[in-house]
Write a protein that holds these residues in place. Sequence first.
Motif, mmCIF file in Angstrom:
data_model
loop_
_atom_site.group_PDB
_atom_site.id
_atom_site.type_symbol
_atom_site.label_atom_id
_atom_site.label_comp_id
_atom_site.label_asym_id
_atom_site.label_seq_id
_atom_site.Cartn_x
_atom_site.Cartn_y
_atom_site.Cartn_z
ATOM 1 N N GLU A 231 0.826 -1.104 -0.030
ATOM 2 C CA GLU A 231 -0.288 0.053 -0.421
ATOM 3 C C GLU A 231 0.543 0.745 0.083
ATOM 4 O O GLU A 231 0.524 1.927 -0.663
ATOM 5 N N GLU A 232 2.056 1.263 0.901
ATOM 6 C CA GLU A 232 3.025 2.201 0.675
ATOM 7 C C GLU A 232 2.876 2.483 -1.189
ATOM 8 O O GLU A 232 3.892 3.004 -1.320
ATOM 9 N N ARG A 233 3.068 1.658 -1.519
ATOM 10 C CA ARG A 233 3.311 1.598 -3.520
ATOM 11 C C ARG A 233 2.240 1.575 -3.862
ATOM 12 O O ARG A 233 2.117 1.830 -5.322
ATOM 13 N N ASP A 234 1.408 1.896 -3.629
ATOM 14 C CA ASP A 234 -0.045 2.051 -3.833
ATOM 15 C C ASP A 234 -0.151 0.598 -4.736
ATOM 16 O O ASP A 234 -1.110 0.774 -5.752
ATOM 17 N N PHE A 235 -0.357 0.036 -4.004
ATOM 18 C CA PHE A 235 -0.723 -1.685 -4.757
ATOM 19 C C PHE A 235 -1.543 -1.818 -3.449
ATOM 20 O O PHE A 235 -2.087 -1.530 -1.172
ATOM 21 N N ILE A 236 -2.104 -2.907 -3.495
ATOM 22 C CA ILE A 236 -3.092 -3.771 -2.362
ATOM 23 C C ILE A 236 -2.761 -5.270 -2.924
ATOM 24 O O ILE A 236 -2.305 -5.493 -3.913
ATOM 25 N N MET A 237 -2.972 -5.898 -1.251
ATOM 26 C CA MET A 237 -2.546 -7.687 -1.554
ATOM 27 C C MET A 237 -4.461 -8.327 -2.285
ATOM 28 O O MET A 237 -5.009 -7.309 -2.022
ATOM 29 N N PRO A 238 -4.159 -9.322 -2.987
ATOM 30 C CA PRO A 238 -5.351 -9.738 -3.590
ATOM 31 C C PRO A 238 -6.398 -10.269 -2.811
ATOM 32 O O PRO A 238 -7.793 -10.660 -2.931
ATOM 33 N N LEU A 239 -5.966 -10.554 -1.710
ATOM 34 C CA LEU A 239 -7.019 -11.104 -0.660
ATOM 35 C C LEU A 239 -6.113 -10.686 0.479
ATOM 36 O O LEU A 239 -5.178 -9.682 1.279
ATOM 37 N N ASP A 240 -7.770 -10.407 1.739
ATOM 38 C CA ASP A 240 -7.952 -9.918 2.839
ATOM 39 C C ASP A 240 -8.591 -10.732 3.858
ATOM 40 O O ASP A 240 -9.743 -11.325 3.367
ATOM 41 N N LEU A 241 -8.398 -10.843 5.350
ATOM 42 C CA LEU A 241 -8.361 -11.837 5.923
ATOM 43 C C LEU A 241 -8.986 -11.621 7.225
ATOM 44 O O LEU A 241 -8.171 -9.650 7.433
ATOM 45 N N GLY A 242 -9.996 -12.155 8.086
ATOM 46 C CA GLY A 242 -9.850 -11.488 9.660
ATOM 47 C C GLY A 242 -8.245 -11.254 10.080
ATOM 48 O O GLY A 242 -8.241 -11.034 10.810
ATOM 49 N N ALA A 243 -7.782 -12.785 10.264
ATOM 50 C CA ALA A 243 -6.256 -12.993 10.310
ATOM 51 C C ALA A 243 -5.462 -12.641 10.526
ATOM 52 O O ALA A 243 -3.818 -13.143 10.335
ATOM 53 N N LYS A 244 -5.483 -11.175 9.433
ATOM 54 C CA LYS A 244 -4.400 -10.666 8.542
ATOM 55 C C LYS A 244 -3.253 -10.372 9.691
ATOM 56 O O LYS A 244 -2.241 -10.793 9.135
ATOM 57 N N GLY A 245 -3.887 -10.479 10.506
ATOM 58 C CA GLY A 245 -2.307 -9.369 11.737
ATOM 59 C C GLY A 245 -1.053 -11.068 12.022
ATOM 60 O O GLY A 245 -0.840 -11.034 12.414
ATOM 61 N N SER A 246 -2.066 -11.826 11.812
ATOM 62 C CA SER A 246 -0.922 -13.621 12.225
ATOM 63 C C SER A 246 -0.556 -14.357 10.915
ATOM 64 O O SER A 246 0.380 -14.935 11.198
ATOM 65 N N CYS A 247 -1.951 -14.779 9.945
ATOM 66 C CA CYS A 247 -1.363 -15.385 8.702
ATOM 67 C C CYS A 247 -0.165 -15.132 8.399
ATOM 68 O O CYS A 247 -0.361 -13.608 7.908
ATOM 69 N N HIS A 248 0.445 -16.243 8.164
ATOM 70 C CA HIS A 248 1.375 -15.783 7.082
ATOM 71 C C HIS A 248 0.947 -16.512 5.442
ATOM 72 O O HIS A 248 0.299 -17.240 4.748
ATOM 73 N N ILE A 249 1.624 -15.513 4.279
ATOM 74 C CA ILE A 249 1.015 -15.530 2.748
ATOM 75 C C ILE A 249 1.469 -16.577 2.840
ATOM 76 O O ILE A 249 0.880 -17.743 1.668
ATOM 77 N N GLY A 250 2.116 -17.636 2.702
ATOM 78 C CA GLY A 250 2.454 -19.539 2.548
ATOM 79 C C GLY A 250 1.156 -20.417 2.853
ATOM 80 O O GLY A 250 1.078 -21.416 2.555
ATOM 81 N N GLY A 251 0.897 -19.952 4.190
ATOM 82 C CA GLY A 251 -0.261 -20.627 4.241
ATOM 83 C C GLY A 251 -1.716 -20.268 4.265
ATOM 84 O O GLY A 251 -1.843 -21.352 3.751
ATOM 85 N N ASN A 252 -1.752 -18.879 3.337
ATOM 86 C CA ASN A 252 -3.159 -18.567 2.330
ATOM 87 C C ASN A 252 -3.045 -19.336 1.600
ATOM 88 O O ASN A 252 -3.732 -19.723 1.041
ATOM 89 N N VAL A 253 -1.940 -19.515 1.140
ATOM 90 C CA VAL A 253 -1.408 -20.264 -0.505
ATOM 91 C C VAL A 253 -1.653 -21.674 0.413
ATOM 92 O O VAL A 253 -2.450 -22.227 -1.217
ATOM 93 N N ALA A 254 -1.780 -22.031 1.055
ATOM 94 C CA ALA A 254 -1.553 -23.444 0.808
ATOM 95 C C ALA A 254 -3.178 -23.851 1.337
ATOM 96 O O ALA A 254 -3.010 -24.885 1.197
ATOM 97 N N THR A 255 -3.946 -22.758 1.757
ATOM 98 C CA THR A 255 -5.011 -23.410 2.229
ATOM 99 C C THR A 255 -5.898 -22.642 1.284
ATOM 100 O O THR A 255 -7.404 -22.984 1.238
#
Length: 596
Positions: A231-255
Amino acid sequence: MLPRRPLAWPAWLLRGAPGAAGSWGRPVGPLARRGCCSAPGTPEVPLTRERYPVRRLPFSTVSKQDLAAFERIVPGGVVTDPEALQAPNVDWLRTLRGEDGRPPWAWLSRAPVLAQHCCLGGPRQMTLSACPTKWDLEPLPQEHRAGCSKVLLRPRTSEEVSHILRHCHERNLAVNPQGGNTGMVGGSVPVFDEIILSTARMNRVLSFHSVSGILVCQAGCVLEELSRYVEERDFIMPLDLGAKGSCHIGGNVATNAGGLRFLRYGSLHGTVLGLEVVLADGTVLDCLTSLRKDNTGYDLKQLFIGSEGTLGIITTVSILCPPKPRAVNVAFLVTCVPPACGPGSPRPARLPHPALRTPGCPGFAEVLQTFSTCKGMLGEILSAFEFMDAVCMQLVGRHLHLASPVQESPFYVLIETSGSNAGHDAEKLGHFLEHALGSGLVTDGTMATDQRKVKMLWALRERITEALSRDGYVYKYDLSLPVERLYDIVTDLRARLGPHAKHVVGYGHLGDGNLHLNVTAEAFSPSLLAALEPHVYEWTAGQQGSVSAEHGVGFRKRDVLGYSKPPGALQLMQQLKALLDPKGILNPYKTLPSQA
């Protein structure tokens, strides 16, 4: 350019989001986000085998020599302190806990170890390769053997992961990959004494291209931190989760996590461009392309998206990030209240709302009509359409002290738009809201455009899980259903369970046909579980739905895959597992049925 005209919005659309500063403005820490309770006297989480019929497979056990080898591979990254291992052994819902599956006498000599294999799996022919090695004759000290996984490894690089898996493959040691441990189906915690391999220290951003928006990062990067970075570079992640403060991107992809932006940006099968994965034998599979188009043979990365660490451990991710919207609007609305639920009708003292007990669920038809109208009028700027029932709202207020900004209703919807032109988006949203109000689809609501108020409104939806966790023991179901039948299972269960359940609630991503069905009770009850399962899965299968929309399969749902997958598909999944992990050491007891 579209012509501009003055907008005559009703006054209620312009009033701010609720201002209960103490509850709205409080920062949410990782513990609060996860709904955990750290208060003294919290009941101990039962061992997984005490609640589920599962037997330990004949894997080797960790020895002193193994620990020495791991210390050489990841200096300072070997955790054996029992106190430090308590949290990684327990799932997010505090309902599953790993343990050492071997009886105490199995540590004494090789003969009892062989006897243990027979006692767990019945008499079987043992080959020399299946027998424990000499290292099993040198057990770990007692303090490292009690009650759960004994070792947690914290590598920093793919090379270290490769060396770890090569050693575990040679020694027949089972491995449980773990990211932020925010999963809902027990896929990220050990069942017995599997080695926990944490990606927490693999948290570097490797590259970001400001023109294409392609991010390459290690698997242990926390989703919320990545969101801030792009977001500091004027983009966003393509997913947003309630657990975003703890979850890892690798776990997001794995699930293959879905989340709140699925309606706009689709699944990770489309936004993930490349992966680096370490296979069970330590082989590093480099499919880390950053190309939008690559039509050269099999798209191997797709095998690992949603495989939950059973085919390989994801170590690096290349993902496409959309441009950051210049204008974001959120509306929190009350759909048309049926006459039986109108302001003049009596309000019960206890949940749920009487209207939600009746067959046909008065009010949900209006939710569906609002969604249909919303899609037609907002089109390309619609980024989220969420719904929640009255019980959800009351529980959020009761347990989290978040005040409702609108009048009581059987259902509430949250609509988000995002685009590049604030005037254009405001005009389209204004037309929709005027139409919805004029046609009677919407009777009350509030709207937010500034970030603080947007977050306040989203909190009402995102923190439902936390509120439910404070209401008692929670039975969770993540179902994909035809939208016209999305809420029927909730009313069905209320009638079926009656007073045996404390609350039965439904909320979720209406735009994706994804229902989060939750049942709360004072404590775990085998009889209540028997009333829920397999009924919920049979009902879902009867609607040609999926027993897991976005949470994955993990440990909890591995034996209900047959409700969503035909036998031929299950057999092929088993064959892929046998090909890529012939010893079955990667995340055992997960994802695949125990008997296919």
